[in-house]
Design an enzyme around this catalytic site. Structure first.
Site, PDB file in Angstrom:
ATOM      1  N   GLU A  99      -6.549  -3.193  -2.627  1.00  0.00           N
ATOM      2  CA  GLU A  99      -6.016  -1.577  -2.231  1.00  0.00           C
ATOM      3  C   GLU A  99      -7.255  -1.094  -1.547  1.00  0.00           C
ATOM      4  O   GLU A  99      -8.425  -1.333  -1.693  1.00  0.00           O
ATOM      5  CB  GLU A  99      -6.091  -1.015  -3.568  1.00  0.00           C
ATOM      6  CG  GLU A  99      -4.402  -0.802  -3.884  1.00  0.00           C
ATOM      7  CD  GLU A  99      -3.692   0.218  -2.920  1.00  0.00           C
ATOM      8  OE1 GLU A  99      -3.874   0.488  -1.618  1.00  0.00           O
ATOM      9  OE2 GLU A  99      -2.727   0.838  -3.611  1.00  0.00           O
ATOM     10  N   ASP A 100      -6.965  -0.445  -0.344  1.00  0.00           N
ATOM     11  CA  ASP A 100      -7.819   0.231   0.248  1.00  0.00           C
ATOM     12  C   ASP A 100      -8.352   1.693  -0.666  1.00  0.00           C
ATOM     13  O   ASP A 100      -9.456   1.544  -0.635  1.00  0.00           O
ATOM     14  CB  ASP A 100      -7.372   0.771   1.603  1.00  0.00           C
ATOM     15  CG  ASP A 100      -6.096   1.502   1.495  1.00  0.00           C
ATOM     16  OD1 ASP A 100      -5.409   1.539   0.355  1.00  0.00           O
ATOM     17  OD2 ASP A 100      -5.473   2.136   2.317  1.00  0.00           O
ATOM     18  N   ASP A 103      -5.992   6.720  -5.032  1.00  0.00           N
ATOM     19  CA  ASP A 103      -6.054   8.202  -5.442  1.00  0.00           C
ATOM     20  C   ASP A 103      -5.591   8.772  -6.758  1.00  0.00           C
ATOM     21  O   ASP A 103      -6.295   8.961  -7.666  1.00  0.00           O
ATOM     22  CB  ASP A 103      -5.302   9.021  -4.277  1.00  0.00           C
ATOM     23  CG  ASP A 103      -5.480  10.359  -4.301  1.00  0.00           C
ATOM     24  OD1 ASP A 103      -6.199  10.885  -5.143  1.00  0.00           O
ATOM     25  OD2 ASP A 103      -4.983  11.230  -3.297  1.00  0.00           O
ATOM     26  N   ARG A 165      -6.933   4.202  11.945  1.00  0.00           N
ATOM     27  CA  ARG A 165      -6.936   2.926  10.981  1.00  0.00           C
ATOM     28  C   ARG A 165      -7.754   2.033  11.783  1.00  0.00           C
ATOM     29  O   ARG A 165      -8.526   1.007  11.069  1.00  0.00           O
ATOM     30  CB  ARG A 165      -5.447   2.219  11.101  1.00  0.00           C
ATOM     31  CG  ARG A 165      -4.732   2.952  10.342  1.00  0.00           C
ATOM     32  CD  ARG A 165      -3.311   2.096  10.169  1.00  0.00           C
ATOM     33  NE  ARG A 165      -2.132   2.807   9.691  1.00  0.00           N
ATOM     34  CZ  ARG A 165      -2.097   3.111   8.385  1.00  0.00           C
ATOM     35  NH1 ARG A 165      -2.778   2.765   7.313  1.00  0.00           N
ATOM     36  NH2 ARG A 165      -1.088   3.615   7.804  1.00  0.00           N
TER      37      ARG A 165
HETATM   38  P1  IMP Z   1      -2.189   6.944  -4.998  1.00  0.00           P
HETATM   39  O1  IMP Z   1      -0.695   6.314  -5.442  1.00  0.00           O
HETATM   40  O2  IMP Z   1      -2.163   8.336  -5.004  1.00  0.00           O
HETATM   41  O3  IMP Z   1      -3.430   6.228  -5.594  1.00  0.00           O
HETATM   42  O4  IMP Z   1      -2.202   6.570  -3.464  1.00  0.00           O
HETATM   43  C1  IMP Z   1      -2.726   5.171  -2.979  1.00  0.00           C
HETATM   44  C2  IMP Z   1      -2.458   5.149  -1.331  1.00  0.00           C
HETATM   45  O5  IMP Z   1      -2.402   6.576  -0.761  1.00  0.00           O
HETATM   46  C3  IMP Z   1      -3.595   4.276  -0.929  1.00  0.00           C
HETATM   47  O6  IMP Z   1      -2.927   3.066  -0.775  1.00  0.00           O
HETATM   48  C4  IMP Z   1      -3.339   5.111   0.626  1.00  0.00           C
HETATM   49  O7  IMP Z   1      -2.696   4.292   1.602  1.00  0.00           O
HETATM   50  C5  IMP Z   1      -2.990   6.520   0.552  1.00  0.00           C
HETATM   51  N1  IMP Z   1      -4.182   7.221   0.444  1.00  0.00           N
HETATM   52  C6  IMP Z   1      -4.782   7.813  -0.848  1.00  0.00           C
HETATM   53  N2  IMP Z   1      -5.899   8.767  -0.263  1.00  0.00           N
HETATM   54  C7  IMP Z   1      -6.084   8.593   1.150  1.00  0.00           C
HETATM   55  C8  IMP Z   1      -6.837   9.059   1.837  1.00  0.00           C
HETATM   56  O8  IMP Z   1      -8.037   9.735   1.529  1.00  0.00           O
HETATM   57  N3  IMP Z   1      -6.728   8.726   3.342  1.00  0.00           N
HETATM   58  C9  IMP Z   1      -5.749   8.177   3.758  1.00  0.00           C
HETATM   59  N4  IMP Z   1      -4.779   7.443   2.786  1.00  0.00           N
HETATM   60  C10 IMP Z   1      -4.859   7.650   1.606  1.00  0.00           C
END
Ligand code: IMP
Length: 176
Positions: A99-100, A103, A165
Site C-alpha cells: 500500500e502507498d 489513512d 502521481r
Molecule cells: P483508507 O481506506 O482511508 O485507508 O485510504 C487508503 C487509500 O486512500 C490509499 O490507498 C490512497 O489511494 C488513498 N489516500 C489516502 N490518503 C491519501 C492522501 O493523503 N493522498 C492521496 N491519496 C490518499
C-alpha cells in the site's frame, strides 16, 4: 508546488524514500527467507513504491497487481469497491499487500478480509505511509515506512484528482 487549486510543500525527498524502501526490503527478506511471498500492490497509488520495492527484494517471490478505490478528491468517501484483478489463485499463499498510504484503514481491512476468504495462508501489509487515523484504529501493519499526522499528501504514486502521481518526492498540502 501547485496542483489545480491546492498548494503543496516538499515533505519527503526521493533520497529519503529510497533509503526507507531498501530498509523495508531487508526486513521483508529476513522474515520471508523460507517462503515465496506474493506481493499484492494496490493500484493506482502504489505503482511507484511497488516498483522500487520489488527491485530491492532478493528472495523468490511473485507480484500480482489489484485495484480498489475509496477516495474522491482529498476526503475518503468510505465507498469501497471490491478487489479486482487477482487472476492467479491466492489459496495457500503468503501474501504481502503493498500500500502507498493507509489513512482510515478501511481499504486495508476490506482487502485483508477478502484475501482470507480466498484462502490465503497469511496476509501482511507493507505501507510506505501511515496516517494518524489508522493508528487510532490499530490496524495491524507489519512494515511501515513513515508515520504522518492528518496531512493530505501527493507524489511518488499518490494523487490529487489524478495529478501528481509522477513526482519523485512526496509533498504535503499547505494551509489545511
Ligand atoms: P483508507 O481506506 O482511508 O485507508 O485510504 C487508503 C487509500 O486512500 C490509499 O490507498 C490512497 O489511494 C488513498 N489516500 C489516502 N490518503 C491519501 C492522501 O493523503 N493522498 C492521496 N491519496 C490518499
Amino acid at each position: 508546488m501547485k496542483l489545480k487549486d491546492l498548494t503543496f510543500k516538499k515533505l519527503l525527498t526521493a533520497d529519503r524514500i529510497e533509503k526507507k524502501v531498501a530498509a523495508l526490503a531487508r526486513q521483508i527478506e529476513e522474515d520471508y527467507q523460507d517462503k515465496t511471498p506474493v506481493f499484492l500492490p494496490i493500484l493506482n497509488g502504489s505503482f511507484m513504491f511497488a516498483s522500487d520495492l520489488m527491485k530491492e527484494i532478493n528472495i523468490p517471490c511473485r507480484v500480482s497487481f489489484v485495484k480498489i478505490s475509496s477516495y474522491s478528491g482529498t476526503v475518503s468517501t468510505g465507498q469501497l469497491k471490491t478487489l479486482i484483478g487477482h487472476d492467479e489463485s491466492l489459496f495457500g499463499t503468503d501474501i504481502i499487500i503493498v500500500e502507498d498510504i493507509v489513512d482510515t484503514g478501511l481499504t486495508l481491512q476490506k482487502i485483508s478480509d477478502e484475501l482470507k476468504d480466498l484462502g490465503a495462508k497469511s496476509v501482511e501489509c507493507v505501507a510506505l505511509l501511515r496516517k494518524q487515523p489508522a493508528r487510532e484504529k490499530n490496524i495491524p501493519i507489519r512494515y511501515i515506512g513513515f508515520e504522518l499526522e492528518h496531512e493530505f499528501v501527493v507524489g511518488y504514486g499518490l494523487d490529487y484528482d489524478g495529478l501528481g502521481r509522477n513526482l519523485r518526492d512526496v509533498y504535503s498540502r499547505v494551509g489545511e
